[in-house]
Design an enzyme around this catalytic site. Structure first.
Site, mmCIF file in Angstrom:
data_model
loop_
_atom_site.group_PDB
_atom_site.id
_atom_site.type_symbol
_atom_site.label_atom_id
_atom_site.label_comp_id
_atom_site.label_asym_id
_atom_site.label_seq_id
_atom_site.Cartn_x
_atom_site.Cartn_y
_atom_site.Cartn_z
ATOM 1 N N GLY A 238 8.669 5.417 3.951
ATOM 2 C CA GLY A 238 8.295 5.219 2.566
ATOM 3 C C GLY A 238 8.441 6.466 1.728
ATOM 4 N N ASP B 261 -6.961 -2.121 -3.326
ATOM 5 C CA ASP B 261 -5.637 -2.697 -3.084
ATOM 6 C C ASP B 261 -5.710 -3.778 -2.004
ATOM 7 O OD1 ASP B 261 -2.941 -3.034 -3.520
ATOM 8 O OD2 ASP B 261 -2.337 -1.461 -2.124
#
Length: 488
Positions: free
Chosen positions: A52, A165
Site C-alpha cells: 500500500g 473506519d
C-alpha cells in the site's frame, strides 16, 4: 414494501477479497523458503501479502513458538512528514494494552530509523461479509456477530479509542466462527494490491460513514462508530446496504436524511434497534449501554467476556535492515488518550479519502473523478488557472463547469477537456473530468503528463479512473482501443 426495495449488490469483488491478507491462506513451504528473511532475530518473514501507500504487509512466524503473524511495515518518514510521530506512539501505547477476544491483536511494535513494524495477529477464517455476499444471515447468527462487534467497540471506547473506519473489510471471522475487528489502533492502509496484481482502494465508503463525519465538521468518533455498527447490522440482516444509489449525490442526500426502507423479513425488534442506531443527530443516537439493554441484543447473549491488559513494551531498533544480529533497546511509554485526534484520524489525514469508484461506473470510458476538500469556487479557480498555464483556451459554460480547449488542431481536431464540480457536502466536493472532443491518445497524454499532476494539490482521492483501463503506455507511446471522438 418489499416490491419497492431496490436491492444493490452488497460488495464488489475487491471488497469481498480484502487486500490486507492477514486472514488469507498461509503461504506454502516453497513460497516461504523463496522469500524468507529474519526480522530482529525474532520473526521469520515470508512472502509479501499486501502492498500500500504507507508500506507493506508480510506473512511471518515467531521463531521460538512457530506462531503465524502478519507483519505490517510502515515508512517512518511519511509519519514524520505529517508531524504526528508522538501522536501515533501514544495511540499505539493504548492499543498495545488491549487484549479482547473480538479484536485482532496488536502483538508488538518495533521501529528502526526508517520503518515502523507492527506485529499483528494472523486471522485464518476470512471476512464475515464473504459469508453473506450471496444472501442475508439468519437473525440469530447476525445477533451473535453484532453482540461481539458491540463488545469490541465498547471495550475500546472505554479506553478513549474510536475506530472511525468500521466497514466490511475490517470484520474477520476466526477458525472458531468468532468475530474479529481489525485495525483498532491502526487505520487500514488506504491502498493495497490484491493477489490479482490490481490496486484496490479500501478507505471507508460513504455507505458506512456517519453523516457528521461526511460533513467534515467536529465530531465524536465514538458516536460515528455507533452509526457504522447500525449499517453493519442492517447488512447482516438484509444482505445489502441501506444507503446506496448509482448517483453519488442522491446517496449523500439519503445518508444526511437517514432515508432507507426495511425489508419485510426484518423483525419488529431489529427494526426498532436499527432506527435508534441510524439517527442523523449524533446527540440523539443510541449509546452502547442502551444498545446492550435492548431485548433484541440481550437475547441468547453469552456470559460477560473476560479479557486482560498486558504491560506495554515497544522496541526501538537502531539497525536499518532486519537481520539476525539486530540489537534492540526496550523503552516503556505511558499510555495517553488523546482527546480529539488519535491514530485513526492521523492515518486518515494521510489517506486518499473515500473509495467511491464503484459508484461511478459508466459506459463513457474516458472520464475520471476525484474528491476534494477545497470549496467549489476554489476548485474552479484552480482548473481555470491550470488551463491558462497549459496555454489552453478556457471557457466557463456554467458556474461550476469549465471547458479547456487546445489551441492547435490535433489528429482528430481540437482537443477539449470538460470539468464539472459538484459540492455534495460542506468541505466535500466531487470533480468530474472527461474528454469532450479530440483524439483519445492525445487526450490521454495531456491528462497523464499535464492535467493530473497539476491537480494533485487539490485532490483528496482519485476515483473511477476508468480511462486507464483502456489505455496502455508501451515503449513511451500511448496505445488505446478507443476510436470515439467524444466521451462526455
Amino acid at each position: 414494501m418489499g416490491s419497492k426495495l431496490k436491492l444493490y449488490p452488497l460488495l464488489n469483488h475487491s471488497s469481498v477479497f480484502h487486500p490486507d491478507s492477514r486472514y488469507q491462506s498461509a503461504p506454502t513451504m516453497e513460497e516461504e523458503q523463496q522469500q524468507l528473511r529474519v526480522l530482529f532475530a525474532k520473526y521469520e518473514m515470508g512472502r509479501l501479502l499486501g502492498k500500500g501507500t504507507f508500506g507493506k504487509v508480510y506473512y511471518g512466524k515467531e521463531i521460538t513458538t512457530g506462531e503465524s503473524v502478519a507483519i505490517k511495515i510502515i515508512n517512518k518518514d511519511q509519519v514524520k512528514r505529517e508531524g504526528m510521530m508522538e501522536q501515533i506512539k501514544r495511540e499505539i501505547s493504548i492499543m498495545r494494552l488491549v487484549r479482547h477476544p473480538n479484536i485482532v491483536e496488536l502483538k508488538e511494535v518495533m521501529a528502526t530509523k526508517t520503518k515502523i513494524f507492527f506485529i499483528m495477529e494472523y486471522v485464518k477464517g476470512g471476512e464475515l461479509f464473504s459469508k453473506i455476499v450471496k444472501g442475508k444471515l439468519k437473525e440469530d447468527s447476525a445477533r451473535k456477530y453484532f453482540q461481539q462487534l458491540i463488545s469490541a467497540v465498547d471495550f475500546c471506547h472505554s479506553r478513549g479509542v474510536s475506530h472511525r473506519d468500521l466497514k466490511p473489510e475490517n470484520l474477520l471471522v476466526d477458525e472458531n466462527g468468532d468475530l474479529k475487528v481489525s485495525d483498532f489502533g491502526l487505520s487500514a492502509l488506504p491502498e493495497q494490491i490484491l493477489q490479482d496484481g490490481l490496486l484496490h482502494t479500501q478507505c471507508g465508503t460513504p455507505a458506512y460513514v456517519a453523516p457528521e463525519v461526511l460533513r467534515k465538521k467536529g465530531y465524536d468518533g465514538a458516536k460515528g462508530d455507533i452509526w457504522s455498527c447500525g449499517i453493519i447490522l442492517y447488512v447482516l440482516l438484509a444482505g445489502f446496504l441501506p444507503f446506496q444509489d448509482e448517483n453519488l449525490m442522491k446517496m449523500y442526500r439519503k445518508i444526511f436524511k437517514s432515508e432507507f426502507e426495511y425489508p419485510p423479513w426484518f423483525s419488529p425488534e431489529s427494526k426498532r434497534l436499527i432506527s435508534k442506531l441510524l439517527v442523523v443527530d449524533p446527540n440523539k443516537r443510541i449509546s452502547i449501554p442502551a444498545i446492550m439493554r435492548t431485548p433484541w441484543f440481550r437475547k441468547n447473549i453469552n456470559s460477560p467476556i473476560e479479557f486482560k491488559i498486558d504491560e506495554l513494551e515497544i522496541q526501538n531498533v537502531e539497525d536499518e535492515t532486519p537481520t539476525t544480529t539486530a540489537t534492540t533497546a526496550t523503552t516503556t511509554t505511558t499510555p495517553v488518550s488523546p482527546k480529539f485526534f488519535n491514530a485513526f484520524e492521523f492515518i486518515s489525514s494521510m489517506s486518499s479519502g473515500f473509495d467511491l469508484s464503484s459508484l461511478f461506473e459508466s459506459k463513457r470510458k474516458l472520464r475520471s473523478m476525484f474528491t476534494s476538500r477545497w470549496s467549489a469556487s476554489e476548485i474552479m479557480g484552480k482548473l481555470e488557472g491550470i488551463g491558462k498555464e497549459m496555454n489552453m483556451k478556457v471557457k466557463r459554460t456554467k458556474d461550476f463547469k469549465v471547458k479547456l480547449f487546445g489551441k492547435t488542431e490535433g489528429r482528430k481536431g481540437q482537443i477539449a477537456v470538460t470539468a464539472e464540480v459538484f459540492e455534495v457536502a460542506p468541505e466535500v466536493a466531487v470533480v468530474e473530468l472527461c474528454k469532450s472532443a479530440g483524439d483519445t491518445l492525445e487526450y490521454n497524454r495531456l491528462y497523464e503528463e499535464h492535467v493530473r499532476p497539476a491537480l494533485e494539490e487539490i485532490v483528496w482521492s482519485w476515483h473511477g479512473d476508468n480511462h486507464n483501463n483502456n489505455i496502455v503506455k508501451s515503449n513511451g507511446n500511448y496505445v488505446s482501443d478507443e476510436n470515439s471522438g467524444s466521451d462526455c
